[in-house]
Design an enzyme around this catalytic site. Structure first.
Site, PDB file in Angstrom:
ATOM      1  N   PRO A 161       0.791  -1.230   0.000  1.00  0.00           N
ATOM      2  CA  PRO A 161       0.000   0.000   0.000  1.00  0.00           C
ATOM      3  C   PRO A 161       0.824   1.280   0.000  1.00  0.00           C
ATOM      4  O   PRO A 161       1.816   1.400   0.724  1.00  0.00           O
ATOM      5  CB  PRO A 161      -0.839  -0.107   1.278  1.00  0.00           C
ATOM      6  N   ASN A 162       0.360   2.196  -0.838  1.00  0.00           N
ATOM      7  CA  ASN A 162       0.882   3.565  -0.962  1.00  0.00           C
ATOM      8  C   ASN A 162       2.219   3.674  -1.690  1.00  0.00           C
ATOM      9  O   ASN A 162       2.672   4.788  -1.970  1.00  0.00           O
ATOM     10  CB  ASN A 162       0.963   4.248   0.419  1.00  0.00           C
ATOM     11  N   ARG A 165       5.521  12.510  -2.905  1.00  0.00           N
ATOM     12  CA  ARG A 165       5.557  13.206  -1.620  1.00  0.00           C
ATOM     13  C   ARG A 165       6.601  12.547  -0.723  1.00  0.00           C
ATOM     14  O   ARG A 165       7.072  11.455  -1.001  1.00  0.00           O
ATOM     15  CB  ARG A 165       4.174  13.141  -0.938  1.00  0.00           C
ATOM     16  N   TYR A 197      11.462   8.803   1.474  1.00  0.00           N
ATOM     17  CA  TYR A 197      11.388   7.718   0.490  1.00  0.00           C
ATOM     18  C   TYR A 197      12.145   7.981  -0.812  1.00  0.00           C
ATOM     19  O   TYR A 197      12.136   7.136  -1.702  1.00  0.00           O
ATOM     20  CB  TYR A 197       9.916   7.413   0.172  1.00  0.00           C
ATOM     21  N   ASN A 200       8.032  -5.637  -0.439  1.00  0.00           N
ATOM     22  CA  ASN A 200       7.895  -4.484   0.445  1.00  0.00           C
ATOM     23  C   ASN A 200       6.405  -4.398   0.757  1.00  0.00           C
ATOM     24  O   ASN A 200       5.613  -3.917  -0.070  1.00  0.00           O
ATOM     25  CB  ASN A 200       8.380  -3.197  -0.223  1.00  0.00           C
ATOM     26  N   ALA A 206       2.906  -0.714   5.116  1.00  0.00           N
ATOM     27  CA  ALA A 206       2.441  -0.733   6.511  1.00  0.00           C
ATOM     28  C   ALA A 206       1.903  -2.101   6.932  1.00  0.00           C
ATOM     29  O   ALA A 206       1.866  -2.409   8.134  1.00  0.00           O
ATOM     30  CB  ALA A 206       1.375   0.347   6.715  1.00  0.00           C
ATOM     31  N   GLU A 209      12.431  -9.381   2.693  1.00  0.00           N
ATOM     32  CA  GLU A 209      11.635  -8.190   3.023  1.00  0.00           C
ATOM     33  C   GLU A 209      12.482  -6.943   2.767  1.00  0.00           C
ATOM     34  O   GLU A 209      13.631  -6.886   3.182  1.00  0.00           O
ATOM     35  CB  GLU A 209      11.295  -8.316   4.522  1.00  0.00           C
ATOM     36  N   HIS A 256      12.575  -2.558   2.890  1.00  0.00           N
ATOM     37  CA  HIS A 256      11.995  -1.248   3.237  1.00  0.00           C
ATOM     38  C   HIS A 256      12.940  -0.169   2.750  1.00  0.00           C
ATOM     39  O   HIS A 256      14.150  -0.248   2.975  1.00  0.00           O
ATOM     40  CB  HIS A 256      11.785  -1.116   4.749  1.00  0.00           C
ATOM     41  N   ARG A 282      12.328   5.104  13.002  1.00  0.00           N
ATOM     42  CA  ARG A 282      11.100   5.889  12.826  1.00  0.00           C
ATOM     43  C   ARG A 282      10.138   5.646  13.999  1.00  0.00           C
ATOM     44  O   ARG A 282      10.563   5.270  15.072  1.00  0.00           O
ATOM     45  CB  ARG A 282      10.474   5.518  11.470  1.00  0.00           C
TER      46      ARG A 282
HETATM   47  O1  CA2 Z   1      10.190   2.131   4.194  1.00  0.00           O
HETATM   48  C1  CA2 Z   1       9.394   1.441   3.559  1.00  0.00           C
HETATM   49  O2  CA2 Z   1       9.630   0.972   2.450  1.00  0.00           O
HETATM   50  C2  CA2 Z   1       7.992   1.194   4.143  1.00  0.00           C
HETATM   51  O3  CA2 Z   1       7.637  -0.166   3.860  1.00  0.00           O
HETATM   52  C3  CA2 Z   1       7.067   2.150   3.428  1.00  0.00           C
HETATM   53  C4  CA2 Z   1       5.640   2.144   3.967  1.00  0.00           C
HETATM   54  C5  CA2 Z   1       5.638   2.284   5.488  1.00  0.00           C
HETATM   55  O4  CA2 Z   1       4.310   2.129   5.973  1.00  0.00           O
HETATM   56  C6  CA2 Z   1       6.535   1.270   6.159  1.00  0.00           C
HETATM   57  O5  CA2 Z   1       6.516   1.509   7.553  1.00  0.00           O
HETATM   58  C7  CA2 Z   1       7.951   1.394   5.656  1.00  0.00           C
HETATM   59  C8  CA2 Z   1       4.806   3.292   3.408  1.00  0.00           C
HETATM   60  C9  CA2 Z   1       4.931   3.599   1.977  1.00  0.00           C
HETATM   61  C10 CA2 Z   1       4.306   4.945   1.781  1.00  0.00           C
HETATM   62  O6  CA2 Z   1       4.850   5.528   0.663  1.00  0.00           O
HETATM   63  C11 CA2 Z   1       4.647   6.855   0.469  1.00  0.00           C
HETATM   64  C12 CA2 Z   1       5.130   7.348  -0.697  1.00  0.00           C
HETATM   65  C13 CA2 Z   1       4.996   8.677  -0.980  1.00  0.00           C
HETATM   66  C14 CA2 Z   1       4.373   9.520  -0.083  1.00  0.00           C
HETATM   67  C15 CA2 Z   1       3.884   9.025   1.099  1.00  0.00           C
HETATM   68  C16 CA2 Z   1       4.020   7.683   1.384  1.00  0.00           C
END
Ligand code: CA2
Length: 148
Positions: free
Chosen positions: A10-11, A18, A23, A74, A77, A98, A100, A107
């Protein structure tokens, strides 16, 4: 020919739009294109998919277990609380890694727990987009039966 499934949760389709400080600036498409080219140089095929839905990821984990050599995931969340994804990973016989982008241990405390790491062969966290290539390298090493 080794076939590696790469799943993003997700996301992650929002990458590059953003939060570049956390990221990076690359889009998921760009990151997957670099990984595909690194894999090709090593004679491997990559199938990269992204979904915001837990059930899609579970179905694709099962598909990877039936038809692929290894899995890079990946889970976003879902990493922190999805026992269903953990069970899916435990139900397959291929190795998974896995990934990230961010260092989840530097964090918020809810990100410090991964409920999937016990059922993967390893975790890469905090190296940004290159983490997928590091995971690929680790997976290849593992699949070739080389020692660490
Ligand atoms: O660090 C990572 O790759 C995560 O898996 C990314 C997830 C987060 O929930 C994990 O704790 C760590 C979230 C991805 C969200 O991606 C975004 C991209 C652009 C703007 C906002 C969020």
């Amino acid at each position: 020919m080794m076939k590696i499934m790469v799943l993003n949760g997700p996301n992650l389709n929002r990458l590059g739009k953003r939060e570049p400080d956390i990221y990076g600036r690359e889009t998921l498409e760009q990151i997957m294109a670099s990984l595909e080219s690194a894999a090709k140089d090593n004679g491997c095929d990559i199938e990269a998919r992204q979904s915001n839905h837990e059930g899609d990821l579970i179905d694709w984990i099962h598909e990877a277990g039936d038809k692929y050599t290894g899995l890079i995931l990946n889970a976003g969340a879902f990493t922190h609380y999805s026992y269903a994804i953990r069970d899916a990973l435990a139900s397959i016989d291929i190795p998974s890694i896995e990934v990230h982008l961010s260092n989840i241990y530097a964090r918020e405390s809810f990100r410090h727990t991964s409920v999937i790491s016990e059922v993967t062969i390893g975790q890469i966290s905090g190296f940004g987009s290159i983490g997928y290539e590091l995971a690929f390298k680790g997976l290849l090493h593992y699949l070739k039966g080389e020692e660490y």
